[in-house]
Design an enzyme around this catalytic site. Structure first.
Site, mmCIF file in Angstrom:
data_model
loop_
_atom_site.group_PDB
_atom_site.id
_atom_site.type_symbol
_atom_site.label_atom_id
_atom_site.label_comp_id
_atom_site.label_asym_id
_atom_site.label_seq_id
_atom_site.Cartn_x
_atom_site.Cartn_y
_atom_site.Cartn_z
ATOM 1 N N CYS A 106 -16.377 -29.126 -27.303
ATOM 2 C CA CYS A 106 -17.315 -30.177 -27.715
ATOM 3 C C CYS A 106 -18.256 -29.733 -28.832
ATOM 4 C CB CYS A 106 -18.133 -30.668 -26.521
ATOM 5 S SG CYS A 106 -19.369 -29.496 -25.930
ATOM 6 N N CYS B 264 -25.622 -13.988 -25.317
ATOM 7 C CA CYS B 264 -26.914 -14.374 -24.764
ATOM 8 C C CYS B 264 -26.962 -15.901 -24.738
ATOM 9 C CB CYS B 264 -28.013 -13.777 -25.640
ATOM 10 S SG CYS B 264 -29.656 -13.930 -24.953
ATOM 11 N N CYS C 99 -19.192 -25.480 -19.419
ATOM 12 C CA CYS C 99 -20.010 -26.331 -20.273
ATOM 13 C C CYS C 99 -20.310 -27.632 -19.522
ATOM 14 C CB CYS C 99 -19.265 -26.625 -21.575
ATOM 15 S SG CYS C 99 -20.154 -27.749 -22.685
ATOM 16 N N CYS D 188 -19.371 -24.159 -27.734
ATOM 17 C CA CYS D 188 -18.244 -24.545 -26.895
ATOM 18 C C CYS D 188 -17.095 -24.953 -27.812
ATOM 19 C CB CYS D 188 -18.649 -25.703 -25.980
ATOM 20 S SG CYS D 188 -17.272 -26.401 -25.042
#
Length: 163
Positions: A132, A152, A81, A129
């Protein structure tokens, strides 16, 4: 006492109207706020991320299909990320889904969370994520073995780290 056809029709119409109203409210209702370990103000996120990353990660945007350089990334490594450097996917689980977005059949343990996404009048499973809360993309049940899943992901919602 038997009911007339008009009474039955009216009852069905009332029921269908009520169901339609409830569905519209479910689509328009904001998602419950969730607390994540990594938190910043909107201005701080804007400073930390590129405009494209901000639009995708913080505003649940989607990049144009086939626009990400990560589609062609085939080296060994980890996709992380960009907002908090949380490792998300191993290159070992990446596959070409022919959809135009980087796709994976499994995230790293504890890397992502999923939630129901009712935007655009459809129901999908959103992937975020776990550290976060950044929007990464969606997961579908049409992937390859062994999981049958297709994560995806937006390429702009990840950074590739070789290794």
């Amino acid at each position: 006492m038997p009911r007339s056809f008009d009474q039955i029709s009216l009852s069905r119409r009332t029921l269908l109207a009520a169901m339609g109203s409830a569905s519209a409210l479910a689509i328009a209702a904001p998602a419950k706020a969730r607390s994540y370990p990594v938190n910043f103000t909107e201005d701080q996120w804007r400073q930390r991320l590129t405009p494209t990353q901000f639009a995708i990660l913080r505003k649940a945007g989607t990049e144009r299909a086939y626009s990400s350089p990560l589609n062609g990334e085939h080296r060994s490594g980890t996709f992380v990320c960009p907002a908090d450097r949380n490792p998300l996917f191993s290159s070992k689980t990446k596959f070409d889904s022919h959809t135009g977005w980087p796709s994976f059949w499994k995230p790293l343990p504890g890397a992502v969370l999923t939630a129901t996404d009712r935007t655009f009048g459809m129901v999908r499973t959103e992937v975020r994520c776990s550290r976060c809360g950044g929007h990464l993309g969606h997961v579908f049940d049409d992937g390859p073995p062994p999981t049958g899943k297709r994560y995806c992901m937006n390429g702009a919602a990840m950074i590739f780290t070789p290794g």
